[in-house]
Design an enzyme around this catalytic site. Structure first.
Site, PDB file in Angstrom:
ATOM      1  N   HIS A  71       5.105 -27.903 -41.831  1.00 45.74           N
ATOM      2  CA  HIS A  71       4.417 -28.074 -43.244  1.00 45.74           C
ATOM      3  C   HIS A  71       3.270 -27.031 -43.227  1.00 45.74           C
ATOM      4  O   HIS A  71       2.257 -27.122 -43.005  1.00 45.74           O
ATOM      5  CB  HIS A  71       3.826 -29.373 -43.277  1.00 45.74           C
ATOM      6  CG  HIS A  71       4.810 -30.514 -43.238  1.00 45.74           C
ATOM      7  ND1 HIS A  71       5.578 -31.027 -44.248  1.00 45.74           N
ATOM      8  CD2 HIS A  71       5.312 -31.218 -42.006  1.00 45.74           C
ATOM      9  CE1 HIS A  71       6.292 -32.221 -43.881  1.00 45.74           C
ATOM     10  NE2 HIS A  71       6.074 -32.193 -42.509  1.00 45.74           N
ATOM     11  N   PHE A  72       3.879 -25.988 -44.068  1.00 44.42           N
ATOM     12  CA  PHE A  72       2.678 -24.744 -44.331  1.00 44.42           C
ATOM     13  C   PHE A  72       1.899 -24.929 -45.413  1.00 44.42           C
ATOM     14  O   PHE A  72       1.032 -24.067 -45.890  1.00 44.42           O
ATOM     15  CB  PHE A  72       3.379 -23.620 -44.300  1.00 44.42           C
ATOM     16  CG  PHE A  72       3.816 -23.082 -42.908  1.00 44.42           C
ATOM     17  CD1 PHE A  72       3.345 -23.822 -41.644  1.00 44.42           C
ATOM     18  CD2 PHE A  72       4.192 -21.769 -42.485  1.00 44.42           C
ATOM     19  CE1 PHE A  72       3.613 -23.348 -40.390  1.00 44.42           C
ATOM     20  CE2 PHE A  72       4.558 -21.381 -41.213  1.00 44.42           C
ATOM     21  CZ  PHE A  72       4.369 -22.077 -40.059  1.00 44.42           C
ATOM     22  N   ARG A  73       2.205 -26.043 -46.234  1.00 46.10           N
ATOM     23  CA  ARG A  73       1.394 -26.610 -47.440  1.00 46.10           C
ATOM     24  C   ARG A  73       1.238 -25.770 -48.512  1.00 46.10           C
ATOM     25  O   ARG A  73       0.563 -26.091 -49.671  1.00 46.10           O
ATOM     26  CB  ARG A  73      -0.379 -26.731 -46.813  1.00 46.10           C
ATOM     27  CG  ARG A  73      -0.343 -27.624 -45.374  1.00 46.10           C
ATOM     28  CD  ARG A  73       0.053 -28.817 -45.743  1.00 46.10           C
ATOM     29  NE  ARG A  73      -0.216 -29.902 -44.809  1.00 46.10           N
ATOM     30  CZ  ARG A  73       0.245 -31.036 -44.598  1.00 46.10           C
ATOM     31  NH1 ARG A  73       1.314 -31.613 -45.288  1.00 46.10           N
ATOM     32  NH2 ARG A  73      -0.064 -31.891 -43.452  1.00 46.10           N
ATOM     33  N   ASN A  92       7.829 -31.279 -49.215  1.00 44.25           N
ATOM     34  CA  ASN A  92       6.880 -32.097 -49.762  1.00 44.25           C
ATOM     35  C   ASN A  92       5.539 -31.267 -49.893  1.00 44.25           C
ATOM     36  O   ASN A  92       4.538 -31.517 -49.612  1.00 44.25           O
ATOM     37  CB  ASN A  92       6.745 -33.289 -48.997  1.00 44.25           C
ATOM     38  CG  ASN A  92       6.444 -33.079 -47.544  1.00 44.25           C
ATOM     39  OD1 ASN A  92       6.775 -31.994 -47.034  1.00 44.25           O
ATOM     40  ND2 ASN A  92       5.532 -33.946 -47.028  1.00 44.25           N
ATOM     41  N   HIS A 142      13.678 -38.018 -42.450  1.00 45.98           N
ATOM     42  CA  HIS A 142      12.520 -38.586 -41.829  1.00 45.98           C
ATOM     43  C   HIS A 142      12.913 -40.236 -41.813  1.00 45.98           C
ATOM     44  O   HIS A 142      13.105 -40.619 -42.946  1.00 45.98           O
ATOM     45  CB  HIS A 142      11.336 -38.318 -42.816  1.00 45.98           C
ATOM     46  CG  HIS A 142      10.136 -38.980 -42.244  1.00 45.98           C
ATOM     47  ND1 HIS A 142       8.997 -38.425 -42.212  1.00 45.98           N
ATOM     48  CD2 HIS A 142       9.841 -40.264 -41.727  1.00 45.98           C
ATOM     49  CE1 HIS A 142       7.874 -39.468 -41.761  1.00 45.98           C
ATOM     50  NE2 HIS A 142       8.712 -40.558 -41.605  1.00 45.98           N
ATOM     51  N   HIS A 148      11.882 -36.002 -35.651  1.00 47.05           N
ATOM     52  CA  HIS A 148      10.822 -36.432 -34.806  1.00 47.05           C
ATOM     53  C   HIS A 148      10.959 -37.798 -34.451  1.00 47.05           C
ATOM     54  O   HIS A 148      10.595 -38.855 -34.743  1.00 47.05           O
ATOM     55  CB  HIS A 148       9.646 -36.473 -35.685  1.00 47.05           C
ATOM     56  CG  HIS A 148       9.718 -36.716 -37.091  1.00 47.05           C
ATOM     57  ND1 HIS A 148      10.161 -37.754 -37.731  1.00 47.05           N
ATOM     58  CD2 HIS A 148       9.278 -36.192 -38.323  1.00 47.05           C
ATOM     59  CE1 HIS A 148      10.136 -37.853 -39.116  1.00 47.05           C
ATOM     60  NE2 HIS A 148       9.659 -36.783 -39.602  1.00 47.05           N
ATOM     61  N   ASP A 194       6.749 -30.111 -36.156  1.00 49.15           N
ATOM     62  CA  ASP A 194       6.135 -31.016 -37.520  1.00 49.15           C
ATOM     63  C   ASP A 194       4.706 -30.576 -37.294  1.00 49.15           C
ATOM     64  O   ASP A 194       4.040 -31.372 -37.869  1.00 49.15           O
ATOM     65  CB  ASP A 194       6.387 -32.517 -36.958  1.00 49.15           C
ATOM     66  CG  ASP A 194       6.338 -33.348 -38.300  1.00 49.15           C
ATOM     67  OD1 ASP A 194       6.053 -32.867 -39.454  1.00 49.15           O
ATOM     68  OD2 ASP A 194       6.130 -34.596 -38.466  1.00 49.15           O
ATOM     69  N   HIS A 206      -4.189 -30.519 -41.532  1.00 52.56           N
ATOM     70  CA  HIS A 206      -5.361 -31.384 -42.348  1.00 52.56           C
ATOM     71  C   HIS A 206      -6.802 -30.897 -41.816  1.00 52.56           C
ATOM     72  O   HIS A 206      -6.927 -30.544 -40.812  1.00 52.56           O
ATOM     73  CB  HIS A 206      -5.131 -32.767 -42.276  1.00 52.56           C
ATOM     74  CG  HIS A 206      -3.827 -33.430 -42.865  1.00 52.56           C
ATOM     75  ND1 HIS A 206      -3.333 -33.367 -44.134  1.00 52.56           N
ATOM     76  CD2 HIS A 206      -2.949 -33.942 -42.098  1.00 52.56           C
ATOM     77  CE1 HIS A 206      -2.340 -33.838 -44.305  1.00 52.56           C
ATOM     78  NE2 HIS A 206      -1.744 -34.160 -43.135  1.00 52.56           N
TER      79      HIS A 206
END
Length: 448
Positions: free
Chosen positions: A62-64, A94, A178, A236, A314, A318
Protein backbone atom coordinates in the site's frame (compact mmCIF):
# COMPACT_ATOMS: atom_id res chain seq x y z
CA UNK A 1 24.19 0.93 -21.52
CA UNK A 2 27.53 -0.29 -20.16
CA UNK A 3 27.85 -3.83 -18.89
CA UNK A 4 28.55 -5.06 -15.37
CA UNK A 5 30.24 -8.30 -14.40
CA UNK A 6 29.56 -9.73 -10.93
CA UNK A 7 32.26 -12.28 -10.10
CA UNK A 8 32.73 -14.80 -7.28
CA UNK A 9 29.06 -14.85 -6.32
CA UNK A 10 27.03 -17.55 -4.59
CA UNK A 11 23.92 -17.64 -6.77
CA UNK A 12 20.65 -18.84 -5.23
CA UNK A 13 18.07 -19.75 -7.83
CA UNK A 14 15.43 -22.42 -8.53
CA UNK A 15 16.33 -24.58 -5.56
CA UNK A 16 20.09 -24.48 -6.10
CA UNK A 17 23.02 -22.64 -4.56
CA UNK A 18 26.13 -22.52 -6.73
CA UNK A 19 29.23 -20.45 -7.33
CA UNK A 20 29.24 -18.47 -10.57
CA UNK A 21 29.77 -15.14 -12.27
CA UNK A 22 26.94 -13.10 -13.80
CA UNK A 23 27.13 -10.54 -16.60
CA UNK A 24 24.58 -7.74 -17.02
CA UNK A 25 24.09 -6.17 -20.47
CA UNK A 26 21.37 -3.78 -21.60
CA UNK A 27 19.39 -4.33 -18.41
CA UNK A 28 19.29 -8.10 -18.80
CA UNK A 29 21.20 -11.07 -17.42
CA UNK A 30 23.41 -11.80 -20.43
CA UNK A 31 25.51 -14.70 -19.12
CA UNK A 32 25.81 -16.93 -16.06
CA UNK A 33 28.93 -19.07 -15.83
CA UNK A 34 32.30 -19.58 -14.22
CA UNK A 35 35.51 -17.83 -15.12
CA UNK A 36 33.85 -15.04 -17.08
CA UNK A 37 36.59 -12.60 -18.01
CA UNK A 38 36.08 -8.87 -17.73
CA UNK A 39 35.74 -6.96 -21.00
CA UNK A 40 37.32 -3.60 -21.70
CA UNK A 41 35.41 -0.86 -19.91
CA UNK A 42 33.20 -3.30 -18.06
CA UNK A 43 32.40 -2.56 -14.45
CA UNK A 44 33.44 -5.48 -12.22
CA UNK A 45 31.84 -6.20 -8.85
CA UNK A 46 33.57 -8.80 -6.68
CA UNK A 47 30.85 -10.55 -4.67
CA UNK A 48 33.56 -12.27 -2.61
CA UNK A 49 31.41 -15.36 -2.04
CA UNK A 50 28.32 -13.45 -0.96
CA UNK A 51 24.84 -14.63 -1.93
CA UNK A 52 23.28 -13.18 -5.08
CA UNK A 53 19.49 -13.49 -5.27
CA UNK A 54 16.80 -12.49 -7.73
CA UNK A 55 15.12 -9.30 -6.55
CA UNK A 56 12.05 -9.70 -4.36
CA UNK A 57 8.63 -9.34 -6.00
CA UNK A 58 6.18 -8.06 -3.39
CA UNK A 59 2.62 -8.75 -4.48
CA UNK A 60 1.03 -6.77 -1.65
CA UNK A 61 1.92 -3.16 -0.85
CA UNK A 62 0.00 0.00 0.00
CA UNK A 63 2.06 2.94 -1.27
CA UNK A 64 -0.86 5.32 -0.51
CA UNK A 65 -0.85 7.26 -3.78
CA UNK A 66 -3.11 8.90 -4.80
CA UNK A 67 -4.85 10.55 -1.89
CA UNK A 68 -2.68 9.81 1.16
CA UNK A 69 0.68 11.23 0.13
CA UNK A 70 1.14 12.83 3.55
CA UNK A 71 2.13 9.38 4.85
CA UNK A 72 3.59 7.65 1.76
CA UNK A 73 3.93 7.86 -2.00
CA UNK A 74 5.22 5.77 -4.87
CA UNK A 75 8.63 7.46 -4.91
CA UNK A 76 9.42 7.24 -1.19
CA UNK A 77 8.12 3.73 -0.63
CA UNK A 78 9.76 2.25 -3.72
CA UNK A 79 13.02 3.82 -2.57
CA UNK A 80 12.67 2.05 0.78
CA UNK A 81 11.84 -1.12 -1.13
CA UNK A 82 14.99 -1.24 -3.27
CA UNK A 83 17.05 -0.50 -0.15
CA UNK A 84 15.52 -3.72 1.16
CA UNK A 85 16.19 -5.82 -1.95
CA UNK A 86 12.63 -5.52 -3.23
CA UNK A 87 12.77 -4.78 -6.97
CA UNK A 88 9.12 -5.17 -8.07
CA UNK A 89 5.87 -4.36 -6.32
CA UNK A 90 2.13 -4.73 -6.85
CA UNK A 91 0.13 -1.96 -5.25
CA UNK A 92 -3.33 -2.22 -3.73
CA UNK A 93 -6.42 -0.37 -5.00
CA UNK A 94 -7.72 1.13 -1.72
CA UNK A 95 -6.35 4.58 -2.45
CA UNK A 96 -8.30 7.84 -2.71
CA UNK A 97 -9.97 7.64 -5.13
CA UNK A 98 -10.04 3.84 -5.16
CA UNK A 99 -8.78 2.03 -8.25
CA UNK A 100 -12.12 0.76 -9.52
CA UNK A 101 -11.90 1.43 -13.25
CA UNK A 102 -9.47 1.68 -16.17
CA UNK A 103 -8.88 5.42 -15.88
CA UNK A 104 -7.86 5.18 -12.22
CA UNK A 105 -5.68 2.18 -13.03
CA UNK A 106 -3.81 3.96 -15.82
CA UNK A 107 -3.44 7.07 -13.67
CA UNK A 108 -1.43 5.00 -11.20
CA UNK A 109 0.83 3.65 -13.95
CA UNK A 110 1.40 7.22 -15.17
CA UNK A 111 2.28 8.35 -11.64
CA UNK A 112 4.85 5.56 -11.27
CA UNK A 113 6.62 6.20 -14.56
CA UNK A 114 9.93 7.92 -13.85
CA UNK A 115 9.30 8.00 -10.09
CA UNK A 116 9.27 4.34 -9.03
CA UNK A 117 12.64 2.90 -8.00
CA UNK A 118 11.28 -0.61 -8.53
CA UNK A 119 9.12 -2.22 -11.19
CA UNK A 120 5.41 -1.69 -10.71
CA UNK A 121 2.00 -3.26 -11.17
CA UNK A 122 -1.36 -2.08 -9.90
CA UNK A 123 -4.46 -4.06 -9.01
CA UNK A 124 -7.97 -3.23 -10.05
CA UNK A 125 -10.25 -3.20 -7.02
CA UNK A 126 -13.70 -4.73 -6.68
CA UNK A 127 -16.77 -3.11 -5.20
CA UNK A 128 -20.47 -3.82 -5.09
CA UNK A 129 -21.00 -1.73 -8.21
CA UNK A 130 -18.07 -2.12 -10.64
CA UNK A 131 -18.75 -5.61 -12.00
CA UNK A 132 -18.71 -4.39 -15.60
CA UNK A 133 -15.27 -2.79 -15.16
CA UNK A 134 -14.00 -6.13 -13.83
CA UNK A 135 -15.48 -8.02 -16.76
CA UNK A 136 -13.86 -5.61 -19.25
CA UNK A 137 -10.44 -5.59 -17.57
CA UNK A 138 -7.57 -6.29 -19.95
CA UNK A 139 -5.72 -9.16 -18.22
CA UNK A 140 -2.41 -7.69 -19.43
CA UNK A 141 -3.06 -4.40 -17.62
CA UNK A 142 -3.08 -5.61 -14.01
CA UNK A 143 -1.70 -8.49 -11.95
CA UNK A 144 -5.19 -9.26 -10.66
CA UNK A 145 -8.40 -8.04 -9.06
CA UNK A 146 -8.44 -7.34 -5.33
CA UNK A 147 -11.59 -8.32 -3.46
CA UNK A 148 -11.99 -7.13 0.12
CA UNK A 149 -14.19 -9.77 1.73
CA UNK A 150 -13.69 -7.93 5.00
CA UNK A 151 -13.59 -4.34 6.20
CA UNK A 152 -11.81 -1.83 3.99
CA UNK A 153 -11.59 1.87 3.31
CA UNK A 154 -14.04 3.60 1.02
CA UNK A 155 -16.34 1.77 -1.37
CA UNK A 156 -14.38 -1.47 -1.44
CA UNK A 157 -16.14 -3.94 0.83
CA UNK A 158 -17.86 -6.51 -1.39
CA UNK A 159 -20.66 -7.86 0.77
CA UNK A 160 -23.40 -8.42 -1.83
CA UNK A 161 -23.55 -12.23 -2.29
CA UNK A 162 -24.78 -12.02 -5.89
CA UNK A 163 -22.09 -9.53 -6.90
CA UNK A 164 -19.43 -11.63 -5.18
CA UNK A 165 -20.57 -14.74 -7.01
CA UNK A 166 -20.53 -12.90 -10.36
CA UNK A 167 -17.04 -11.52 -9.74
CA UNK A 168 -15.67 -14.99 -9.07
CA UNK A 169 -17.46 -16.31 -12.16
CA UNK A 170 -16.43 -13.58 -14.63
CA UNK A 171 -13.06 -12.22 -13.50
CA UNK A 172 -10.41 -12.41 -16.31
CA UNK A 173 -7.39 -12.46 -13.97
CA UNK A 174 -6.50 -14.09 -10.66
CA UNK A 175 -8.50 -12.84 -7.68
CA UNK A 176 -6.65 -11.84 -4.55
CA UNK A 177 -8.67 -11.56 -1.37
CA UNK A 178 -8.58 -10.06 2.08
CA UNK A 179 -10.60 -12.55 4.11
CA UNK A 180 -12.20 -11.44 7.38
CA UNK A 181 -15.90 -11.59 8.21
CA UNK A 182 -17.09 -8.04 8.89
CA UNK A 183 -20.25 -8.80 10.92
CA UNK A 184 -18.23 -10.95 13.33
CA UNK A 185 -15.62 -8.22 13.72
CA UNK A 186 -18.25 -5.54 14.27
CA UNK A 187 -19.93 -7.61 16.97
CA UNK A 188 -16.66 -8.15 18.84
CA UNK A 189 -15.68 -4.50 18.51
CA UNK A 190 -19.00 -3.43 20.01
CA UNK A 191 -18.46 -5.81 22.91
CA UNK A 192 -14.98 -4.46 23.65
CA UNK A 193 -16.10 -0.85 23.29
CA UNK A 194 -18.80 -1.45 25.84
CA UNK A 195 -16.07 -2.52 28.25
CA UNK A 196 -13.22 -0.11 27.43
CA UNK A 197 -14.68 2.73 25.37
CA UNK A 198 -12.36 3.86 22.57
CA UNK A 199 -9.17 3.06 24.49
CA UNK A 200 -9.22 -0.71 23.98
CA UNK A 201 -5.87 -2.39 24.85
CA UNK A 202 -3.87 -3.15 21.71
CA UNK A 203 -3.50 -6.77 22.83
CA UNK A 204 -7.25 -7.21 22.27
CA UNK A 205 -6.88 -6.64 18.53
CA UNK A 206 -6.47 -10.36 17.66
CA UNK A 207 -9.62 -11.11 19.66
CA UNK A 208 -11.66 -8.43 17.90
CA UNK A 209 -10.38 -9.40 14.47
CA UNK A 210 -10.58 -13.03 15.46
CA UNK A 211 -9.39 -16.29 13.98
CA UNK A 212 -13.05 -17.26 13.60
CA UNK A 213 -13.66 -14.19 11.42
CA UNK A 214 -10.68 -15.13 9.25
CA UNK A 215 -11.77 -18.75 8.97
CA UNK A 216 -15.36 -17.99 7.99
CA UNK A 217 -14.38 -15.55 5.25
CA UNK A 218 -11.59 -17.74 3.87
CA UNK A 219 -13.96 -20.70 3.65
CA UNK A 220 -16.41 -18.56 1.67
CA UNK A 221 -13.71 -17.43 -0.77
CA UNK A 222 -12.53 -20.98 -1.35
CA UNK A 223 -16.06 -22.24 -1.93
CA UNK A 224 -16.67 -19.55 -4.57
CA UNK A 225 -13.36 -20.27 -6.29
CA UNK A 226 -14.06 -23.99 -6.42
CA UNK A 227 -17.58 -23.43 -7.74
CA UNK A 228 -16.36 -21.30 -10.64
CA UNK A 229 -12.83 -22.64 -11.19
CA UNK A 230 -11.39 -19.20 -10.35
CA UNK A 231 -7.68 -18.70 -9.75
CA UNK A 232 -7.70 -17.47 -6.16
CA UNK A 233 -4.86 -16.15 -4.02
CA UNK A 234 -5.70 -15.60 -0.35
CA UNK A 235 -3.58 -12.87 1.19
CA UNK A 236 -1.97 -12.51 4.61
CA UNK A 237 -2.98 -15.79 6.28
CA UNK A 238 -2.59 -15.13 10.01
CA UNK A 239 -3.91 -18.27 11.75
CA UNK A 240 -2.94 -21.90 12.08
CA UNK A 241 -6.63 -22.77 11.62
CA UNK A 242 -6.78 -21.62 8.00
CA UNK A 243 -3.79 -23.68 6.92
CA UNK A 244 -5.83 -26.90 6.80
CA UNK A 245 -7.89 -25.38 3.99
CA UNK A 246 -4.97 -25.24 1.54
CA UNK A 247 -3.14 -27.81 -0.55
CA UNK A 248 0.45 -28.64 0.33
CA UNK A 249 3.00 -28.92 -2.43
CA UNK A 250 4.78 -26.75 -4.99
CA UNK A 251 2.88 -23.97 -6.75
CA UNK A 252 3.90 -25.48 -10.09
CA UNK A 253 3.45 -29.24 -9.90
CA UNK A 254 5.71 -31.84 -11.51
CA UNK A 255 3.26 -32.23 -14.42
CA UNK A 256 3.42 -28.51 -15.14
CA UNK A 257 -0.03 -27.67 -13.79
CA UNK A 258 -0.48 -24.88 -11.28
CA UNK A 259 -2.40 -24.75 -8.04
CA UNK A 260 -5.78 -23.13 -8.57
CA UNK A 261 -5.98 -21.80 -5.00
CA UNK A 262 -2.89 -20.41 -3.28
CA UNK A 263 -2.05 -18.94 0.10
CA UNK A 264 0.19 -16.16 1.29
CA UNK A 265 1.48 -14.95 4.61
CA UNK A 266 3.44 -11.82 5.51
CA UNK A 267 6.74 -11.25 7.21
CA UNK A 268 5.20 -9.69 10.33
CA UNK A 269 3.21 -12.86 11.03
CA UNK A 270 6.51 -14.78 11.09
CA UNK A 271 8.38 -12.29 13.29
CA UNK A 272 5.80 -11.01 15.82
CA UNK A 273 3.08 -12.54 18.00
CA UNK A 274 0.62 -11.53 20.70
CA UNK A 275 3.35 -10.97 23.31
CA UNK A 276 4.76 -8.09 21.21
CA UNK A 277 1.68 -5.90 21.72
CA UNK A 278 2.99 -5.17 25.22
CA UNK A 279 6.00 -3.28 23.85
CA UNK A 280 4.87 -2.24 20.37
CA UNK A 281 1.15 -1.59 20.86
CA UNK A 282 -0.54 -0.06 17.83
CA UNK A 283 2.73 -0.08 15.87
CA UNK A 284 1.93 -3.70 15.04
CA UNK A 285 -1.83 -3.21 14.74
CA UNK A 286 -2.75 -4.57 11.32
CA UNK A 287 -5.58 -6.37 9.55
CA UNK A 288 -5.79 -9.29 9.86
CA UNK A 289 -4.28 -9.15 13.31
CA UNK A 290 -0.99 -10.61 14.47
CA UNK A 291 -2.11 -13.50 16.65
CA UNK A 292 -0.56 -16.11 18.95
CA UNK A 293 2.93 -17.59 19.11
CA UNK A 294 1.42 -20.93 18.12
CA UNK A 295 0.06 -19.33 14.94
CA UNK A 296 3.47 -17.86 14.15
CA UNK A 297 5.12 -21.25 14.54
CA UNK A 298 2.49 -22.95 12.38
CA UNK A 299 2.91 -20.35 9.65
CA UNK A 300 6.69 -20.80 9.57
CA UNK A 301 6.19 -24.55 9.20
CA UNK A 302 3.61 -23.95 6.47
CA UNK A 303 6.09 -21.84 4.49
CA UNK A 304 8.66 -24.64 4.76
CA UNK A 305 6.10 -27.30 3.82
CA UNK A 306 4.73 -25.45 0.76
CA UNK A 307 1.29 -24.94 2.25
CA UNK A 308 2.02 -21.22 2.09
CA UNK A 309 3.03 -20.37 -1.46
CA UNK A 310 4.06 -16.70 -1.24
CA UNK A 311 5.68 -14.43 1.32
CA UNK A 312 4.86 -10.72 1.09
CA UNK A 313 4.88 -7.57 3.20
CA UNK A 314 1.44 -5.90 3.13
CA UNK A 315 3.52 -2.74 3.58
CA UNK A 316 1.01 -0.19 4.90
CA UNK A 317 2.64 2.91 6.41
CA UNK A 318 0.97 5.36 8.80
CA UNK A 319 2.41 8.33 10.65
CA UNK A 320 3.52 7.86 14.25
CA UNK A 321 1.01 10.44 15.46
CA UNK A 322 -1.77 8.40 13.84
CA UNK A 323 -0.53 5.23 15.51
CA UNK A 324 -0.47 7.05 18.88
CA UNK A 325 -4.25 7.49 18.91
CA UNK A 326 -6.61 5.40 21.03
CA UNK A 327 -7.43 1.96 19.64
CA UNK A 328 -10.52 2.89 17.64
CA UNK A 329 -8.72 5.82 15.98
CA UNK A 330 -5.35 4.17 15.40
CA UNK A 331 -5.09 2.92 11.79
CA UNK A 332 -4.04 -0.61 10.93
CA UNK A 333 -0.87 -1.36 8.98
CA UNK A 334 2.90 -1.13 9.33
CA UNK A 335 5.87 -0.26 7.09
CA UNK A 336 7.89 -3.33 6.13
CA UNK A 337 9.50 -3.20 2.67
CA UNK A 338 12.93 -1.99 3.76
CA UNK A 339 13.60 -4.84 6.19
CA UNK A 340 11.35 -7.67 4.99
CA UNK A 341 14.00 -9.65 3.13
CA UNK A 342 16.59 -9.49 5.91
CA UNK A 343 13.86 -10.42 8.39
CA UNK A 344 13.04 -13.48 6.28
CA UNK A 345 16.72 -14.40 6.09
CA UNK A 346 16.74 -14.54 9.89
CA UNK A 347 14.70 -17.72 9.51
CA UNK A 348 17.60 -19.15 7.51
CA UNK A 349 20.00 -18.19 10.28
CA UNK A 350 17.66 -19.87 12.77
CA UNK A 351 17.56 -23.08 10.72
CA UNK A 352 13.84 -22.81 9.94
CA UNK A 353 14.14 -22.17 6.19
CA UNK A 354 16.80 -22.37 3.49
CA UNK A 355 17.82 -19.41 1.38
CA UNK A 356 16.34 -21.25 -1.61
CA UNK A 357 12.98 -21.42 0.15
CA UNK A 358 13.06 -17.69 0.88
CA UNK A 359 13.86 -17.01 -2.78
CA UNK A 360 11.01 -19.28 -3.89
CA UNK A 361 8.45 -17.53 -1.70
CA UNK A 362 9.68 -13.96 -2.27
CA UNK A 363 10.68 -14.07 -5.97
CA UNK A 364 9.86 -17.21 -7.98
CA UNK A 365 6.34 -17.82 -6.64
CA UNK A 366 4.98 -14.30 -7.22
CA UNK A 367 6.35 -14.43 -10.77
CA UNK A 368 4.70 -17.83 -11.32
CA UNK A 369 1.42 -16.90 -9.71
CA UNK A 370 0.88 -13.64 -11.59
CA UNK A 371 2.54 -14.65 -14.89
CA UNK A 372 5.16 -11.93 -14.54
CA UNK A 373 7.16 -11.81 -17.76
CA UNK A 374 10.94 -12.06 -17.59
CA UNK A 375 11.47 -11.47 -13.89
CA UNK A 376 11.82 -13.34 -10.62
CA UNK A 377 14.72 -15.63 -11.59
CA UNK A 378 18.44 -15.62 -12.24
CA UNK A 379 18.14 -16.71 -15.87
CA UNK A 380 19.91 -15.56 -19.00
CA UNK A 381 17.62 -13.19 -20.90
CA UNK A 382 15.69 -12.18 -17.80
CA UNK A 383 15.71 -8.69 -16.33
CA UNK A 384 18.74 -8.06 -14.14
CA UNK A 385 16.80 -7.45 -10.93
CA UNK A 386 19.39 -8.60 -8.40
CA UNK A 387 20.18 -8.45 -4.70
CA UNK A 388 23.56 -9.03 -3.10
CA UNK A 389 23.43 -10.17 0.53
CA UNK A 390 26.22 -9.36 2.96
CA UNK A 391 26.28 -11.49 6.12
CA UNK A 392 27.30 -8.61 8.37
CA UNK A 393 25.00 -7.82 11.32
CA UNK A 394 23.35 -4.44 11.70
CA UNK A 395 20.76 -2.90 14.01
CA UNK A 396 17.71 -1.11 12.64
CA UNK A 397 17.70 2.59 13.51
CA UNK A 398 14.89 5.06 13.00
CA UNK A 399 17.19 7.52 11.23
CA UNK A 400 17.89 4.93 8.51
CA UNK A 401 14.23 4.38 7.59
CA UNK A 402 13.47 5.63 4.08
CA UNK A 403 9.67 5.26 4.17
CA UNK A 404 7.97 8.63 4.46
CA UNK A 405 6.31 7.63 7.75
CA UNK A 406 9.78 7.57 9.30
CA UNK A 407 9.65 4.51 11.55
CA UNK A 408 9.90 0.72 11.52
CA UNK A 409 8.50 -1.97 13.83
CA UNK A 410 11.96 -3.55 13.69
CA UNK A 411 13.75 -0.62 15.33
CA UNK A 412 16.36 -1.86 17.77
CA UNK A 413 16.44 -5.35 16.28
CA UNK A 414 19.73 -6.73 15.03
CA UNK A 415 19.70 -8.74 11.81
CA UNK A 416 22.48 -11.08 10.79
CA UNK A 417 22.57 -9.95 7.14
CA UNK A 418 22.14 -6.75 5.21
CA UNK A 419 21.48 -5.67 1.62
CA UNK A 420 24.87 -4.94 0.05
CA UNK A 421 23.53 -3.93 -3.38
CA UNK A 422 20.32 -3.89 -5.40
CA UNK A 423 20.15 -3.70 -9.19
CA UNK A 424 16.90 -2.84 -10.97
CA UNK A 425 16.81 -3.53 -14.71
CA UNK A 426 20.58 -3.87 -14.64
CA UNK A 427 21.22 -0.50 -12.99
CA UNK A 428 22.61 -0.20 -9.48
CA UNK A 429 19.90 1.41 -7.33
CA UNK A 430 21.26 0.76 -3.81
CA UNK A 431 24.94 0.45 -2.95
CA UNK A 432 24.51 -0.84 0.59
CA UNK A 433 24.57 2.63 2.12
CA UNK A 434 22.45 4.89 -0.07
CA UNK A 435 20.31 5.17 -3.18
CA UNK A 436 22.25 5.51 -6.41
CA UNK A 437 21.22 7.31 -9.59
CA UNK A 438 17.56 7.92 -10.33
CA UNK A 439 14.36 5.83 -10.38
CA UNK A 440 14.60 3.11 -13.02
CA UNK A 441 11.47 0.99 -12.46
CA UNK A 442 9.46 -0.34 -15.38
CA UNK A 443 5.85 -1.37 -15.76
CA UNK A 444 5.43 -5.08 -15.07
CA UNK A 445 4.38 -7.14 -18.04
CA UNK A 446 2.28 -10.29 -17.77
CA UNK A 447 2.73 -13.36 -19.95
CA UNK A 448 -0.89 -14.49 -20.28
Amino acid sequence: MSSTLIVNARLVNEGREFDADLRIEDGLIAKIGTGLGARSGERVVDAAGRRLLPGMIDDQVHFREPGMEHKADIATESAAAVAGGLTSFMDMPNTSPPTLGPDALEDKYARAQGRAWGNFGFYLGASNDNLEAIRRLDPLSAPGVKVFMGASTGNMLVDDPEVLDNIFRDVPTPIITHCEDTPMIDAELARYRAKYGDDIPAACHPDIRSREACMKSTQLALSLARRHGTRLHVLHISTADELALFEAGPLIRADGTRKQITAETCIHFLRFDRADYASLGHLIKCNPAIKDASDREALIRAVADDVIDVLATDHAPHLLEEKARAYTGAPSGLPLVQYALVAALELVYEGRLTTSQVVQKFAHAPAQLFDVAGRGYLREGYAADLVLIDDTPFTVRREDVLSKCGWSPFEGRTFHSRIAATWVNGVLAWDGEQLVGSPNGQRLMFDR
